[in-house]
Design a protein around this motif. Structure first.
Motif, PDB file in Angstrom:
ATOM      1  N   GLN A  76     -69.331 -79.938  91.846  1.00 30.76           N
ATOM      2  CA  GLN A  76     -68.928 -78.784  92.649  1.00 30.76           C
ATOM      3  C   GLN A  76     -67.419 -78.536  92.558  1.00 30.76           C
ATOM      4  OE1 GLN A  76     -71.318 -76.943  94.391  1.00 30.76           O
ATOM      5  NE2 GLN A  76     -72.694 -78.290  93.241  1.00 30.76           N
ATOM      6  N   LEU A  77     -66.761 -79.260  91.671  1.00 32.92           N
ATOM      7  CA  LEU A  77     -65.311 -79.177  91.563  1.00 32.92           C
ATOM      8  C   LEU A  77     -64.870 -77.766  91.182  1.00 32.92           C
ATOM      9  CD1 LEU A  77     -63.091 -81.358  91.903  1.00 32.92           C
ATOM     10  CD2 LEU A  77     -62.984 -81.457  89.409  1.00 32.92           C
ATOM     11  N   LYS A  78     -63.885 -77.243  91.942  1.00 34.60           N
ATOM     12  CA  LYS A  78     -63.360 -75.906  91.680  1.00 34.60           C
ATOM     13  C   LYS A  78     -61.948 -75.952  91.106  1.00 34.60           C
ATOM     14  CE  LYS A  78     -66.133 -73.902  95.403  1.00 34.60           C
ATOM     15  NZ  LYS A  78     -66.120 -73.196  96.720  1.00 34.60           N
ATOM     16  N   HIS A  79     -61.148 -76.911  91.556  1.00 36.60           N
ATOM     17  CA  HIS A  79     -59.768 -77.007  91.088  1.00 36.60           C
ATOM     18  C   HIS A  79     -59.460 -78.444  90.687  1.00 36.60           C
ATOM     19  CE1 HIS A  79     -58.937 -72.946  92.539  1.00 36.60           C
ATOM     20  NE2 HIS A  79     -59.573 -73.279  93.650  1.00 36.60           N
ATOM     21  N   LEU A  80     -58.932 -78.604  89.480  1.00 31.84           N
ATOM     22  CA  LEU A  80     -58.583 -79.921  88.948  1.00 31.84           C
ATOM     23  C   LEU A  80     -57.207 -79.847  88.306  1.00 31.84           C
ATOM     24  CD1 LEU A  80     -59.210 -82.846  88.062  1.00 31.84           C
ATOM     25  CD2 LEU A  80     -60.366 -81.868  86.048  1.00 31.84           C
ATOM     26  N   ARG A  81     -56.296 -80.693  88.776  1.00 31.70           N
ATOM     27  CA  ARG A  81     -54.950 -80.725  88.201  1.00 31.70           C
ATOM     28  C   ARG A  81     -54.736 -82.028  87.454  1.00 31.70           C
ATOM     29  NH1 ARG A  81     -49.877 -78.506  91.448  1.00 31.70           N
ATOM     30  NH2 ARG A  81     -49.069 -79.073  89.378  1.00 31.70           N
ATOM     31  N   LEU A  82     -54.395 -81.882  86.175  1.00 36.65           N
ATOM     32  CA  LEU A  82     -54.112 -83.024  85.310  1.00 36.65           C
ATOM     33  C   LEU A  82     -52.781 -82.847  84.581  1.00 36.65           C
ATOM     34  CD1 LEU A  82     -57.690 -83.541  83.864  1.00 36.65           C
ATOM     35  CD2 LEU A  82     -56.405 -85.248  85.155  1.00 36.65           C
ATOM     36  N   ASP A  83     -51.972 -81.912  85.027  1.00 33.08           N
ATOM     37  CA  ASP A  83     -50.694 -81.691  84.367  1.00 33.08           C
ATOM     38  C   ASP A  83     -49.775 -82.890  84.572  1.00 33.08           C
ATOM     39  OD1 ASP A  83     -51.248 -80.371  86.931  1.00 33.08           O
ATOM     40  OD2 ASP A  83     -49.100 -79.981  87.034  1.00 33.08           O
ATOM     41  N   ALA A  84     -48.823 -83.042  83.642  1.00 34.17           N
ATOM     42  CA  ALA A  84     -47.888 -84.171  83.651  1.00 34.17           C
ATOM     43  C   ALA A  84     -48.625 -85.501  83.492  1.00 34.17           C
ATOM     44  CB  ALA A  84     -47.030 -84.175  84.918  1.00 34.17           C
ATOM     45  N   ASN A  85     -49.637 -85.519  82.611  1.00 34.68           N
ATOM     46  CA  ASN A  85     -50.329 -86.732  82.202  1.00 34.68           C
ATOM     47  C   ASN A  85     -50.321 -86.785  80.675  1.00 34.68           C
ATOM     48  OD1 ASN A  85     -51.661 -88.361  84.533  1.00 34.68           O
ATOM     49  ND2 ASN A  85     -52.047 -86.237  85.115  1.00 34.68           N
ATOM     50  N   ASN A  86     -51.137 -87.661  80.122  1.00 34.07           N
ATOM     51  CA  ASN A  86     -51.192 -87.803  78.665  1.00 34.07           C
ATOM     52  C   ASN A  86     -52.501 -87.264  78.090  1.00 34.07           C
ATOM     53  OD1 ASN A  86     -48.665 -89.180  78.601  1.00 34.07           O
ATOM     54  ND2 ASN A  86     -49.710 -91.044  79.286  1.00 34.07           N
ATOM     55  N   VAL A  87     -53.037 -86.236  78.727  1.00 33.76           N
ATOM     56  CA  VAL A  87     -54.258 -85.591  78.246  1.00 33.76           C
ATOM     57  C   VAL A  87     -54.009 -84.094  78.126  1.00 33.76           C
ATOM     58  CG1 VAL A  87     -55.908 -87.290  79.102  1.00 33.76           C
ATOM     59  CG2 VAL A  87     -55.105 -85.493  80.626  1.00 33.76           C
ATOM     60  N   THR A  88     -54.778 -83.472  77.254  1.00 31.07           N
ATOM     61  CA  THR A  88     -54.686 -82.032  77.056  1.00 31.07           C
ATOM     62  C   THR A  88     -56.079 -81.442  77.127  1.00 31.07           C
ATOM     63  OG1 THR A  88     -54.984 -82.159  74.658  1.00 31.07           O
ATOM     64  CG2 THR A  88     -52.719 -82.379  75.515  1.00 31.07           C
ATOM     65  N   HIS A  89     -56.164 -80.153  77.033  1.00 28.93           N
ATOM     66  CA  HIS A  89     -57.473 -79.503  77.040  1.00 28.93           C
ATOM     67  C   HIS A  89     -58.332 -80.004  75.882  1.00 28.93           C
ATOM     68  CE1 HIS A  89     -60.516 -76.294  76.741  1.00 28.93           C
ATOM     69  NE2 HIS A  89     -60.263 -76.079  78.023  1.00 28.93           N
ATOM     70  N   GLY A  90     -57.686 -80.373  74.795  1.00 25.61           N
ATOM     71  CA  GLY A  90     -58.431 -80.895  73.649  1.00 25.61           C
ATOM     72  C   GLY A  90     -59.045 -82.252  73.903  1.00 25.61           C
ATOM     73  N   SER A  91     -58.625 -82.937  74.971  1.00 25.52           N
ATOM     74  CA  SER A  91     -59.191 -84.245  75.312  1.00 25.52           C
ATOM     75  C   SER A  91     -60.563 -84.143  75.950  1.00 25.52           C
ATOM     76  CB  SER A  91     -58.256 -84.980  76.285  1.00 25.52           C
ATOM     77  OG  SER A  91     -56.935 -85.070  75.790  1.00 25.52           O
ATOM     78  N   MET A  92     -60.962 -82.931  76.333  1.00 21.79           N
ATOM     79  CA  MET A  92     -62.221 -82.744  77.041  1.00 21.79           C
ATOM     80  C   MET A  92     -63.385 -82.665  76.059  1.00 21.79           C
ATOM     81  SD  MET A  92     -60.848 -79.906  79.763  1.00 21.79           S
ATOM     82  CE  MET A  92     -62.373 -79.834  80.711  1.00 21.79           C
ATOM     83  N   PRO A  93     -64.475 -83.380  76.326  1.00 18.40           N
ATOM     84  CA  PRO A  93     -65.646 -83.317  75.443  1.00 18.40           C
ATOM     85  C   PRO A  93     -66.314 -81.950  75.528  1.00 18.40           C
ATOM     86  CG  PRO A  93     -66.165 -84.543  77.421  1.00 18.40           C
ATOM     87  CD  PRO A  93     -64.698 -84.281  77.470  1.00 18.40           C
ATOM     88  N   PRO A  94     -67.025 -81.541  74.488  1.00 27.34           N
ATOM     89  CA  PRO A  94     -67.640 -80.207  74.480  1.00 27.34           C
ATOM     90  C   PRO A  94     -68.584 -79.960  75.651  1.00 27.34           C
ATOM     91  CG  PRO A  94     -67.688 -81.193  72.294  1.00 27.34           C
ATOM     92  CD  PRO A  94     -67.229 -82.264  73.223  1.00 27.34           C
ATOM     93  N   GLU A  95     -69.247 -81.007  76.134  1.00 26.80           N
ATOM     94  CA  GLU A  95     -70.246 -80.824  77.197  1.00 26.80           C
ATOM     95  C   GLU A  95     -69.622 -80.686  78.583  1.00 26.80           C
ATOM     96  OE1 GLU A  95     -70.136 -85.251  76.039  1.00 26.80           O
ATOM     97  OE2 GLU A  95     -70.019 -83.277  75.080  1.00 26.80           O
ATOM     98  N   TYR A  96     -68.289 -80.652  78.666  1.00 28.50           N
ATOM     99  CA  TYR A  96     -67.642 -80.568  79.982  1.00 28.50           C
ATOM    100  C   TYR A  96     -68.058 -79.298  80.721  1.00 28.50           C
ATOM    101  CZ  TYR A  96     -64.264 -76.796  79.198  1.00 28.50           C
ATOM    102  OH  TYR A  96     -63.686 -75.574  78.986  1.00 28.50           O
ATOM    103  N   SER A  97     -68.330 -78.222  79.990  1.00 32.10           N
ATOM    104  CA  SER A  97     -68.635 -76.944  80.626  1.00 32.10           C
ATOM    105  C   SER A  97     -69.924 -76.998  81.438  1.00 32.10           C
ATOM    106  CB  SER A  97     -68.722 -75.831  79.575  1.00 32.10           C
ATOM    107  OG  SER A  97     -69.698 -76.135  78.609  1.00 32.10           O
ATOM    108  N   ASN A  98     -70.841 -77.888  81.076  1.00 28.48           N
ATOM    109  CA  ASN A  98     -72.069 -78.050  81.869  1.00 28.48           C
ATOM    110  C   ASN A  98     -71.797 -78.820  83.152  1.00 28.48           C
ATOM    111  OD1 ASN A  98     -73.802 -76.689  80.079  1.00 28.48           O
ATOM    112  ND2 ASN A  98     -73.952 -78.524  78.787  1.00 28.48           N
ATOM    113  N   CYS A  99     -70.976 -79.855  83.046  1.00 28.30           N
ATOM    114  CA  CYS A  99     -70.659 -80.675  84.212  1.00 28.30           C
ATOM    115  C   CYS A  99     -69.745 -79.926  85.174  1.00 28.30           C
ATOM    116  CB  CYS A  99     -69.993 -81.977  83.766  1.00 28.30           C
ATOM    117  SG  CYS A  99     -69.260 -82.949  85.099  1.00 28.30           S
TER     118      CYS A  99
END
Length: 341
Positions: free
Chosen positions: A308-331
């Motif tokens: 049910q997550l609506k807002h997620l902040r990961l800025d100023a870490n060592n991950v980028t949008h490219g770190s997300m697996p393709p199936e993230y859009s379902n979760c």
């Protein structure tokens, strides 16, 4: 929330928002002062149960006449309270506002606050207290002692405060040892703010009724396993600007169904802790996270099971949008805002 200085509609709005406006209003809104009022203060005829002594450069608490329920003494130069000043209102005074003065524990004499039997709100922020001063009133529902020098909050002070709902203790010098057992007894407590202190762990012994816990800007490096299981109503938890590390986060400690908002930003986490699928706001910016593990959000995904997550902040870490697996859009199908930069 203060009546007596603003129109009724504004009062109702303020009550709804739990806001307190201490700004001095034009004298024309107060009207003429009643005859029993202290000469340094104003007791409007149209609001005879209030006495306004705020922003008068007072160095003392004046004698309060009988019938007063609301007493405003903020923004003065008061450093103590003499015995007897509340003798006429021990059974009537409901609100006492002492913010922005210079009051110390040593100069609050016996026979003052310890006589107030029906007090509902005590505001003692921006003073020089080293220990809390608590009235005997069982009606107390709001306590604010922010921006003082509190180093401890002895246990037992709130034992009979079953109506206490809000406690604000931010910007003090409180330690975990200094608040051990402090909040037992306040069975209706909804909100506790202990941010900007010196805590090394989340406060122990808080009542199960708690819905809001703010502990930002402390020295917390771990969360006890099962801590949140003792708080089944908790919806908002903030532990930002602390020293949290992965080793201090037991598996599943944040996987509880009640949480709506979780703020773990500005810590030292290297991985994303497991959360419950019902969490809506998750703040992890400015950590040391170096991988995006989808199982932190979803154990499995189907048409009826997803985050049910609506807002997620990961800025100023060592991950980028490219770190997300393709199936993230379902979760994370409801996430309208995932921030990496």
């Amino acid at each position: 929330m203060f009546p007596l200085r603003v129109p009724l509609l504004a009062i109702l709005v303020s009550v709804a928002l739990c806001q307190y406006d201490y700004e001095e209003q034009p004298m024309s809104m107060l009207g003429p002062s009643g005859p029993n009022c202290h000469q340094e203060c104003d007791c409007p005829y149209n609001f005879p149960t209030a006495m306004y002594c705020d922003s008068r450069k007072l160095k003392f608490v004046p004698m309060v006449p009988s019938g007063i329920k609301y007493l405003y003494l903020q923004n003065n130069q008061i450093d103590g309270i003499k015995a007897g000043v509340f003798d006429n209102v021990t059974d009537t005074l409901r609100w006492l506002v002492l913010d922005n003065n210079q009051i110390t524990n040593a100069k609050v004499e016996k026979g003052t606050i310890d006589k107030l039997k029906v007090l509902e709100k005590l505001f003692f922020s921006n003073n020089n207290l080293t220990e809390p001063i608590i009235p005997p009133s069982k009606s107390l529902d709001e306590l604010k002692i922010m921006y003082n020098q509190l180093s401890k909050f002895p246990s037992g002070l709130l034992t009979d405060k079953e109506n206490l709902t809000y406690i604000s203790l931010q910007h003090n010098q409180l330690t975990s040892e200094g608040i051990a057992g402090a909040f037992k007894g306040s069975k209706k407590l909804l909100s506790l703010d202990v941010s900007h202190n010196k805590l090394k762990k989340l406060p122990a012994g808080v009542p199960s009724s708690l819905e809001i816990l703010y502990a930002d800007y402390n020295d917390i490096d771990a969360v006890g396993g099962g801590y949140l299981n003792k708080l089944p109503e908790l919806q908002y938890l903030r532990i930002a600007h602390n020293k949290l590390v992965d080793a201090g986060i037991p598996s599943g400690v944040f996987n509880v169904t009640s949480l709506v908002e979780l703020d773990l930003s500005f810590n030292k986490l290297q991985s994303i802790p497991e959360i419950n699928q019902r969490l809506e706001q998750f703040y992890l910016q400015a950590n040391q996270i170096n991988k995006f593990d989808l199982t932190s959000f979803c154990k499995f995904v189907d048409p009826t099971n997803f985050s049910q997550l609506k807002h997620l902040r990961l800025d100023a870490n060592n991950v980028t949008h490219g770190s997300m697996p393709p199936e993230y859009s379902n979760c994370l199908r409801l996430a309208s805002d995932i921030m990496f930069e």
